[in-house]
Design a protein around this motif. Structure first.
Motif, PDB file in Angstrom:
ATOM      1  N   MET A  40      65.138  35.227  57.723  1.00  0.00           N
ATOM      2  CA  MET A  40      63.895  35.030  56.995  1.00  0.00           C
ATOM      3  C   MET A  40      64.230  34.293  55.704  1.00  0.00           C
ATOM      4  O   MET A  40      65.393  34.207  55.298  1.00  0.00           O
ATOM      5  N   ASP A  41      63.204  33.802  55.048  1.00  0.00           N
ATOM      6  CA  ASP A  41      63.405  32.973  53.862  1.00  0.00           C
ATOM      7  C   ASP A  41      64.309  33.633  52.834  1.00  0.00           C
ATOM      8  O   ASP A  41      65.249  33.014  52.317  1.00  0.00           O
ATOM      9  N   PHE A  42      64.068  34.895  52.513  1.00  0.00           N
ATOM     10  CA  PHE A  42      64.799  35.526  51.427  1.00  0.00           C
ATOM     11  C   PHE A  42      66.266  35.770  51.788  1.00  0.00           C
ATOM     12  O   PHE A  42      67.130  35.790  50.912  1.00  0.00           O
ATOM     13  N   VAL A  43      66.557  35.925  53.070  1.00  0.00           N
ATOM     14  CA  VAL A  43      67.953  36.006  53.511  1.00  0.00           C
ATOM     15  C   VAL A  43      68.601  34.637  53.408  1.00  0.00           C
ATOM     16  O   VAL A  43      69.747  34.493  52.958  1.00  0.00           O
ATOM     17  N   ALA A  44      67.858  33.603  53.807  1.00  0.00           N
ATOM     18  CA  ALA A  44      68.381  32.241  53.736  1.00  0.00           C
ATOM     19  C   ALA A  44      68.647  31.819  52.297  1.00  0.00           C
ATOM     20  O   ALA A  44      69.599  31.081  52.018  1.00  0.00           O
ATOM     21  N   GLN A  45      67.814  32.292  51.357  1.00  0.00           N
ATOM     22  CA  GLN A  45      68.049  31.985  49.946  1.00  0.00           C
ATOM     23  C   GLN A  45      69.434  32.454  49.509  1.00  0.00           C
ATOM     24  O   GLN A  45      70.111  31.792  48.711  1.00  0.00           O
ATOM     25  N   ALA A  46      69.848  33.592  50.033  1.00  0.00           N
ATOM     26  CA  ALA A  46      71.128  34.167  49.625  1.00  0.00           C
ATOM     27  C   ALA A  46      72.295  33.352  50.163  1.00  0.00           C
ATOM     28  O   ALA A  46      73.211  32.983  49.421  1.00  0.00           O
ATOM     29  N   GLY A  94      73.045  29.496  48.781  1.00  0.00           N
ATOM     30  CA  GLY A  94      73.448  29.215  47.411  1.00  0.00           C
ATOM     31  C   GLY A  94      72.309  29.213  46.415  1.00  0.00           C
ATOM     32  O   GLY A  94      72.535  29.027  45.214  1.00  0.00           O
ATOM     33  N   VAL A  95      71.085  29.418  46.894  1.00  0.00           N
ATOM     34  CA  VAL A  95      69.920  29.355  46.011  1.00  0.00           C
ATOM     35  C   VAL A  95      69.898  30.536  45.053  1.00  0.00           C
ATOM     36  O   VAL A  95      69.710  30.379  43.837  1.00  0.00           O
ATOM     37  N   ALA A  96      70.066  31.746  45.568  1.00  0.00           N
ATOM     38  CA  ALA A  96      70.046  32.934  44.714  1.00  0.00           C
ATOM     39  C   ALA A  96      71.190  32.908  43.701  1.00  0.00           C
ATOM     40  O   ALA A  96      71.024  33.289  42.542  1.00  0.00           O
ATOM     41  N   HIS A  97      72.357  32.437  44.129  1.00  0.00           N
ATOM     42  CA  HIS A  97      73.516  32.365  43.236  1.00  0.00           C
ATOM     43  C   HIS A  97      73.265  31.410  42.075  1.00  0.00           C
ATOM     44  O   HIS A  97      73.731  31.634  40.958  1.00  0.00           O
ATOM     45  N   GLY A  98      72.522  30.353  42.333  1.00  0.00           N
ATOM     46  CA  GLY A  98      72.226  29.395  41.276  1.00  0.00           C
ATOM     47  C   GLY A  98      71.057  29.785  40.406  1.00  0.00           C
ATOM     48  O   GLY A  98      70.716  29.063  39.467  1.00  0.00           O
ATOM     49  N   ASN A  99      70.450  30.938  40.690  1.00  0.00           N
ATOM     50  CA  ASN A  99      69.271  31.391  39.953  1.00  0.00           C
ATOM     51  C   ASN A  99      69.544  32.758  39.339  1.00  0.00           C
ATOM     52  O   ASN A  99      68.815  33.711  39.565  1.00  0.00           O
ATOM     53  N   GLY A 140      73.628  37.780  34.742  1.00  0.00           N
ATOM     54  CA  GLY A 140      74.496  37.214  35.766  1.00  0.00           C
ATOM     55  C   GLY A 140      74.160  37.642  37.177  1.00  0.00           C
ATOM     56  O   GLY A 140      74.843  37.254  38.129  1.00  0.00           O
ATOM     57  N   LYS A 141      73.111  38.431  37.344  1.00  0.00           N
ATOM     58  CA  LYS A 141      72.718  38.881  38.674  1.00  0.00           C
ATOM     59  C   LYS A 141      71.950  37.785  39.414  1.00  0.00           C
ATOM     60  O   LYS A 141      70.972  37.248  38.893  1.00  0.00           O
ATOM     61  N   PRO A 142      72.370  37.442  40.638  1.00  0.00           N
ATOM     62  CA  PRO A 142      71.606  36.461  41.418  1.00  0.00           C
ATOM     63  C   PRO A 142      70.192  36.964  41.690  1.00  0.00           C
ATOM     64  O   PRO A 142      69.972  38.156  41.907  1.00  0.00           O
ATOM     65  N   GLN A 143      69.230  36.047  41.682  1.00  0.00           N
ATOM     66  CA  GLN A 143      67.829  36.399  41.885  1.00  0.00           C
ATOM     67  C   GLN A 143      67.230  35.606  43.046  1.00  0.00           C
ATOM     68  O   GLN A 143      67.593  34.460  43.270  1.00  0.00           O
ATOM     69  N   LEU A 144      66.304  36.240  43.738  1.00  0.00           N
ATOM     70  CA  LEU A 144      65.547  35.565  44.781  1.00  0.00           C
ATOM     71  C   LEU A 144      64.269  34.991  44.179  1.00  0.00           C
ATOM     72  O   LEU A 144      63.673  35.588  43.288  1.00  0.00           O
ATOM     73  N   PHE A 145      63.848  33.845  44.672  1.00  0.00           N
ATOM     74  CA  PHE A 145      62.547  33.319  44.283  1.00  0.00           C
ATOM     75  C   PHE A 145      61.464  34.172  44.940  1.00  0.00           C
ATOM     76  O   PHE A 145      61.600  34.585  46.090  1.00  0.00           O
ATOM     77  N   PRO A 146      60.343  34.428  44.253  1.00  0.00           N
ATOM     78  CA  PRO A 146      59.299  35.285  44.828  1.00  0.00           C
ATOM     79  C   PRO A 146      58.389  34.571  45.809  1.00  0.00           C
ATOM     80  O   PRO A 146      57.429  35.169  46.291  1.00  0.00           O
ATOM     81  N   ILE A 147      58.650  33.304  46.082  1.00  0.00           N
ATOM     82  CA  ILE A 147      57.863  32.588  47.089  1.00  0.00           C
ATOM     83  C   ILE A 147      58.763  32.181  48.241  1.00  0.00           C
ATOM     84  O   ILE A 147      59.962  31.999  48.064  1.00  0.00           O
TER      85      ILE A 147
END
Length: 424
Positions: free
Chosen positions: A170-176, A179-184, A189-196
């Motif tokens: 799913m999208d939020f797993v793919a974000q991780a 490299g998206v969560a790591h860059g956000n 310093g905690k990686p974050q998921l985008f809420p969309i």
């Protein structure tokens, strides 16, 4: 059917001015560019449905095949439904311009129905996990044998081959993993998921793009093809600058960390400021906000020094923004051509005059939900003055209609009902 549009501002809906919503007086406008294109759609949740909705917006006949009694998972995952009889906003937002066939595809009769529809369709879309669709007998080779011109679209989380092919995505797993969560990361310093669901939606748009490409190719060659799209690939495509920089230099590219792009608190809210594309934008901002020019300080005289001393840079800049209300900050920065925007919650965004002028919000009459508002299509065409706005279907609403179109008799349909192949 009338093509008149009413943009009256005499009424409102829950505080939203009516003139921000196009009231459409027809269900399906004539002569849309994809009329005559039939799509057999077995996808669900977001990735596939938002892609096939775009195609339906422009006239494609999307036959949405759903599980009897349950339907698309998005019919039930809306936590804000008042009760179980309400329609899900998740489903309503991504399934207009579709006909619902509630069908047990695992039964021999249901499988035969899907194959008959696919044989007489232009496009087949699914987002089952790799391997599942083949076990059902609905793989590309199975359907191509009966319809060589079929455009077969397979959506997945990570790809149809490789170590993650069978993993649920799913999208939020793919974000991780992308490299998206790591860059956000947050300040700690905690990686974050985008809420969309950025990749789900973007994958849907690429799905629509791929279908249009394949239709154009088929027009030239007479041949169908298979198209594969996965969330991981799409997230990497969405990071084209970042990926290229990493591969080229081994370094990370993150404009929010490496350029003066910040959100500052104002006297009554927040404003986003993009201080780039100018010889000395920070000096311009300081002058506009009537604070000492921080670039006169040797420790903050260049972009590199400002980013190296970001905390001090932000502290001193923040003093200027805190002096004025958001609207005044925006007026002052606009006057010196600094890119900026107030930070708005979604509710205020939907009331913004520019959103109203753009006509992106539409109102649809639903047989169960009544009138509801949603977002329309972002494409504005000089030749297509309005997309189709047929309401999202009730589960199995078109089962009999579709089966009759594909040659099944009323007697056969009654047998399907009694044996639970389709919804009763």
């Amino acid at each position: 059917m009338s093509k008149d549009m009413d943009s009256s501002s005499t009424a409102s809906h829950d505080g939203f001015p009516a003139y921000s919503i196009q009231t459409i007086n027809w269900e399906k406008p004539m002569a849309l560019p994809l009329e005559g294109i039939r799509i057999c759609d077995l996808s669900q949740i977001m990735f596939g449905p938002c892609g096939t909705q775009v195609l339906g917006d422009f006239g494609a006949d999307v036959i949405k095949i759903e599980r009897p009694g349950i339907g698309d998972i998005s019919r039930t995952i809306d936590r804000h439904r008042a009760d179980r009889n309400d329609e899900s906003a998740n489903f309503l937002g991504m399934n207009r311009n579709k006909r619902s066939l509630a069908l047990d595809v695992k039964s021999p009769e249901g499988l035969a129905i899907v194959k008959r529809i696919a044989k007489n369709s232009d496009v087949f879309v699914h987002n089952y996990r790799p391997g599942v669709i083949e076990r059902l007998g609905l793989g590309y080779d199975d359907l191509r044998a009966e319809n060589e011109k079929l455009i077969y679209v397979e959506g997945s989380g990570f790809g149809v081959k490789g170590p993650l092919a069978g993993k649920g995505g799913m999208d939020f797993v793919a974000q991780a993993i992308a490299g998206v969560a790591h860059g956000n990361k947050d300040p700690s310093g905690k990686p974050q998921l985008f809420p969309i669901s950025a990749s789900d939606f973007s994958s849907g748009m690429i799905l629509a793009q791929g279908v249009l490409l394949a239709l154009f190719h088929r027009e030239r060659t007479g041949r169908g093809q298979k198209i594969e799209i996965n969330l991981l690939d799409v997230f990497l495509v969405m990071q084209q600058q970042e990926v290229t920089q990493k591969l080229l230099t081994g370094k990370d590219f993150n404009p929010l960390q490496q350029d003066p792009m910040d959100v500052f608190a104002t006297a009554d809210g927040h404003i986003a400021v993009i201080a780039v594309l100018r010889p000395n934008p920070i000096s311009d901002i300081c002058n506009a906000l009537e604070i000492p020019d921080i670039t006169a300080d040797p420790a903050l005289s260049t972009l590199a020094k400002q980013m190296a001393n970001r905390e001090e840079y932000r502290r001193r800049m923040a003093e200027g923004f805190a002096k004025f209300a958001t609207a005044e900050c925006e007026r002052r920065l606009d006057a010196v051509d600094i890119l900026c925007s107030p930070v708005l919650p979604l509710g205020k965004t939907l009331k913004h005059p520019q959103v109203q002028e753009n006509g992106i919000l539409v109102e649809i009459s639903h047989p169960k939900q009544g009138k509801f508002r949603t977002v329309g299509n972002a494409i504005k065409s000089s030749e297509v003055d309005q997309i189709s706005l047929v309401p999202p279907p009730l589960l199995g609403q078109h089962s009999e209609e579709v089966l009759l179109e594909f040659g099944y008799s009323t007697g056969e349909i009654e047998v399907f009902k009694q044996s639970n192949v389709i919804n009763k």
